[in-house]
Design a protein around this motif. Structure first.
Motif: not given
Length: 456
Positions: A205, A208, A229, A313, A369, A372
């Motif tokens: 994350p 990201t 995402s 991920e 996650r 974000v």
């Protein structure tokens, strides 16, 4: 997405599946960096999607690239669908909606991988400009509807496109309207793989947020900083996500194999034909009880191809793939491999990165996650703001790159490739927020200027 594997050696047991992954272990001096990035082709006039066929289509681009670089064409039936560098190990491939991907060769330094990216983008521009199109690096197609987006002539994508709406709301968006930049990195042993997998998943994350670059859909802000995402949160949750089991005691190659065996298959390839087996079980194929191929067991290719259709991920193959970043500007394409190389290829930095993340619970990792894509640097974990965490992660990576001390011909080390990230952190804004500022300001509520100002 990677090329389909061709290895017809039969697999007889689960142990062979484990051994196939374990064969990825290599001595640290043999560690390599493989960078992949995708980009949207668009017409210079009108900023429309580029079709596959026609004198000014994607096929013409591939033919032109092949004439320029002499790479081997990858064919599916009569259609050219990619190019392979049989000497260096790189490849060019097509994503479902025409996104043009470079899968870089395994290289020793970020200097080399960035030179490869630069060479590729210059070549692509040389061929594409006379054809009347350019390329854009964003995480999400900013303007076109799904209906407007072309479909590439690849069998595996037809199967996936049929299956996706059955298992999530965003699968077709993922296939046809997103672009990523990712890096593939090596491990030395099972223990090294486990530590890197955990660090990669926990800190994905952060990447990201740093690379968030997809705030527009169909010409308007979509409410997210990384909509790419967000799309992965409901594409197909049987094959995506944060791999909570990877943080449990006993994590191993074997444990990942058991996970992968439970992920439903998409297809089995025999010769040039794709057999649609979407939703079926690899375990049935192992037991020679698969209804599509009665009495037949899997090959090495079947296993390698199946692993390439799992989308967590961080993905484990014979290396680890960092999958959390939106595609971005030219300089950000080199920043992504630099970030993870600094964290992974220096033991002090890897330890420091794990120290940051090891106290987090599965629920905290998942919450970060989930937050974000919308909040970027304003997300928090365990009371820490993402902006502060990201600054620490980039500093750990910088220290790792300094200790690696890989110099280019001008005597510079690899830390210079982190500069775009350090500039974002100094501003406290993600690339997406800076796009939104331009949209609301000088662009006057239009996304069209992105095709001029942010094209490669």
């Amino acid at each position: 997405m990677a090329r389909d594997q061709i290895d017809t050696q039969p697999i007889e047991s689960r142990d062979e599946l484990v051994a196939w992954l374990e064969a990825g272990c290599k001595a640290p001096q043999r560690f390599r960096i493989g960078t992949e990035h995708e980009k949207f082709p668009f017409t210079l006039k009108g900023h429309d999607p580029v079709p596959y066929e026609g004198a000014n289509g994607i096929r013409a681009l591939l033919d032109g690239m092949q004439a320029l670089n002499g790479w081997e064409p990858i064919m599916e039936g009569e259609a050219i669908i990619g190019l392979a560098d049989t000497i260096g190990g790189g490849a060019i491939s097509l994503e479902p909606g025409g996104q043009f991907e470079l899968s870089g060769a395994p290289l020793a330094s970020i200097h080399e991988t960035c030179a490869e990216v630069n060479g590729h983008l210059e070549q692509v521009r040389e061929v594409a400009t006379p054809l009347g199109f350019g390329f854009l690096g964003l995480g999400m197609s900013p303007k076109w509807t799904l209906k407007q987006t072309p479909v590439m002539p690849k069998g595996r994508y037809r199967i996936m496109a049929d299956y996706m709406p059955k298992v999530g709301t965003h699968g077709l968006d993922m296939m046809f309207r997103t672009c990523t930049v990712q890096v593939n990195l090596d491990f030395a042993s099972e223990a090294d793989m486990v530590k890197k997998l955990r660090v990669g998943v926990a800190l994905q994350p952060v990447a990201t947020a740093l690379f968030a670059n997809s705030p527009f859909t169909e010409g308007k802000p979509n409410g997210f900083l990384s909509f790419r995402s967000e799309i992965w949160r409901d594409t197909d949750n049987a094959r995506a996500g944060m791999l909570p089991f990877a943080f449990e005691d006993g994590m191993s190659f074997e444990r990942y194999v058991d996970y992968a065996l439970d992920v439903p298959m998409y297809f089995i390839k025999r010769g040039d034909s794709y057999i649609d087996v979407a939703g079926s079980s690899f375990r049935d194929l192992m037991a020679r009880k698969h209804p599509a191929l009665p009495g037949e067991g899997p090959t090495v290719s079947d296993w390698a191809n199946h692993l390439s259709t799992i989308f967590p991920e961080v993905r484990l193959k014979r290396y680890l793939e960092m999958r959390g970043a939106d595609a971005g500007s030219w300089k950000n394409l080199c920043a992504l491999p630099a970030l993870w190389t600094g964290l992974y290829y220096d033991t002090t930095s890897l330890d420091a990165a794990w120290d940051l993340a090891k106290g987090w619970s599965a629920e905290q990792r998942q919450q970060l996650r989930d937050d974000v894509p919308r909040l970027g640097f304003d997300a928090e974990i365990a009371g820490r703001p993402m902006l502060e965490l990201a600054r620490e992660v980039v500093a750990i990576s910088r220290a790792g790159l300094e200790r690696r001390d890989m110099r280019d011909s001008q005597g510079r080390d690899e830390t210079r490739f982190l500069k775009p990230l350090e500039e974002s952190l100094a501003l406290g804004t993600t690339p997406a927020e800076r796009l939104l500022e331009r949209y609301r300001g000088p662009w006057g509520g239009s996304v069209d200027p992105v095709f001029v100002e942010d094209a490669y």
